[in-house]
Design a protein around this motif. Structure first.
Motif, PDB file in Angstrom:
ATOM      1  N   THR A  15       0.842  -1.196   0.000  1.00 26.18           N
ATOM      2  CA  THR A  15       0.000   0.000   0.000  1.00 26.18           C
ATOM      3  C   THR A  15       0.872   1.240   0.000  1.00 26.18           C
ATOM      4  OG1 THR A  15      -1.746  -1.151   1.219  1.00 26.18           O
ATOM      5  CG2 THR A  15      -1.771   1.247   1.293  1.00 26.18           C
ATOM      6  N   THR A 257      -2.091  -1.054  -3.789  1.00 25.90           N
ATOM      7  CA  THR A 257      -3.254  -0.293  -3.338  1.00 25.90           C
ATOM      8  C   THR A 257      -2.798   1.127  -3.038  1.00 25.90           C
ATOM      9  OG1 THR A 257      -4.357  -2.233  -2.402  1.00 25.90           O
ATOM     10  CG2 THR A 257      -5.061  -0.073  -1.597  1.00 25.90           C
ATOM     11  N   SER A 286      -9.825   4.746  -2.008  1.00 26.96           N
ATOM     12  CA  SER A 286      -8.610   4.011  -2.359  1.00 26.96           C
ATOM     13  C   SER A 286      -8.771   3.390  -3.740  1.00 26.96           C
ATOM     14  CB  SER A 286      -8.294   2.932  -1.325  1.00 26.96           C
ATOM     15  OG  SER A 286      -9.288   1.939  -1.318  1.00 26.96           O
TER      16      SER A 286
END
Length: 434
Positions: A15, A257, A286
């Motif tokens: 992420t 992500t 997101s």
């Protein structure tokens, strides 16, 4: 001079959070000159272009107080009227293109200012005629000093006017909006740039007391006011950094992500990558890019070759074209990519050709990419970048390639991407700063 040594061929995962928008930061920091009150700005990226503008503001007498990571207070209550004539100011001004947006605020405060040519990426002709023509309509006169290589700008008073822009320049619109916000009477700007960072500048000025309608459209109407107050403003995430991460995930066949994404605001960015066959999964704020062993460039609705080109917002941003090229190199299919705005921006593709990319630079504005997908891997090489977006594109290419690559002139990447080597290494990349 620092360089990156990149060991490629490693898929990334994890992420990542985008930093604040570089282009917005430069605009709103310049706008702090319009008031003597305190302006607090949050989410400012820690990049060299921002440092250059902060240095210029400091030389001008702006008091800048850090409040925490990415947050600063700006107070332009006491400015130095003659600092623009000094050599240190001229040298700093020439480092960054965004310095041109100091022009309108300085005219508002000083009525007369001398500024050299701004710096920035060397990607072709980047005229300032949109700035000058618009400001002239508000009552500013310009004279170029050949010996000093600087423009002398002056005005007795700023008066509102109808401004027909020669082009919807982003920085030109920003300069005119800032001047018009404190001019006498009404100003109409058409066609105005309406990129998200221009919208953000307008929203910040409104919060300071300006009267601006039409925000988000290509017609801005501004009723000038005599005084602007302080405010607190938070910068949007950088949509170009988000686009870079999407291209990185696709080219390296990674799973990423991206958090803190204003999904609805950046729709043209998602449209660009979906045309290249990239799967994007949206979830609140997101964006998830799943692993794709292969992806295929779309065709036109009639089955013809897809053509992708930059355009004024809400078209595909010009700064995304370089990222689109490296994404297409790793796709299946053919595409013609047309970079309309700057005639020197695509020359970096010579490095991609040396790495084994199948593409042809048709002319300074167009490149035909033959995406071979998994059938062929790029190979590491030595290369250098002349601008921010070419630099990040070469870094993506190096991360996707087999073997080791060396990228010189990485200060260009540092101008727009905060600690990019550390952030990507945390996802599994292998980038050494040497």
């Amino acid at each position: 001079m620092h360089k990156f040594i990149v060991h490629g061929g490693r898929p990334l995962s994890g992420t990542i959070k985008p930093k604040g928008s570089k282009n917005e930061a430069l605009q709103v920091m310049c706008a702090t000159l319009l008031t003597e009150a305190i302006v607090t700005i949050n989410n400012i990226p820690d990049i060299t272009d921002v440092h250059s503008v902060m240095q210029l503001l400091t030389l001008l007498g702006v008091q800048i107080v850090p409040l925490g990571k990415g947050s600063y207070q700006f107070c332009a209550a006491h400015l130095h009227t003659d600092v623009t004539l000094t050599e240190i100011f001229r040298q700093e001004y020439a480092k960054v293109r965004g310095s041109i947006m100091l022009l309108a605020p300085l005219l508002v405060r000083f009525k007369s200012v001398s500024v050299p040519k701004p710096g920035g990426d060397r990607i072709g002709r980047r005229g300032v005629h949109a700035h000058f023509e618009g400001l002239e309509r508000l009552g500013v006169t310009f004279c170029y000093n050949v010996d000093e290589e600087a423009w002398k700008a002056k005005c007795t008073t700023l008066s509102g006017s109808y401004i027909l822009m020669p082009e919807p320049s982003v920085t030109g619109t920003a300069n005119i909006v800032m001047a018009a916000s404190m001019a006498k009477g009404k100003t109409i700007i058409y066609p105005a740039a309406c990129e998200p960072h221009v919208q953000q500048l307008c929203h910040m000025l409104v919060a300071m007391g300006a009267t601006i309608t039409g925000i988000g459209s290509n017609i801005l109407t501004i009723e000038g006011v005599a005084h602007l107050s302080g405010t607190v403003h938070t910068i949007l995430p950088d949509m170009l950094e988000i686009g870079s991460f999407i291209g990185l995930a696709a080219a390296t066949k990674s799973t990423l992500t991206i958090t803190d994404v204003p999904i609805n605001l950046f729709t043209p960015v998602w449209s660009c990558f979906r045309k290249l066959g990239i799967r994007l999964e949206e979830d609140d704020n997101s964006l998830h890019i799943p692993f794709q062993p292969s992806y295929h460039i779309q065709k036109e609705i009639d089955g013809n070759l897809l053509s992708l080109s930059d355009a004024v917002w809400p078209g595909i941003p010009a700064d995304l074209i370089s990222i689109a090229i490296i994404t297409a190199v790793h796709a299946h299919g053919h595409i013609l990519i047309h970079q309309k705005m700057f005639e020197s921006r695509l020359f970096f593709v010579d490095h991609l050709i040396e790495m084994g990319a199948r593409l042809i630079l048709c002319d300074p504005h167009r490149v035909h990419v033959v995406g071979l997908g998994n059938a062929y891997r790029l190979r590491g090489t030595r290369m250098s970048s002349n601008d921010i977006r070419a630099g990040i594109t070469l870094l993506i290419a190096a991360l996707a390639a087999e073997g080791t690559s060396t990228i010189a002139n990485i200060h260009q990447i540092d101008r727009g991407y905060e600690q990019i080597d550390q952030r990507l290494n945390a996802l599994g990349a292998s980038i050494e700063r040497a």
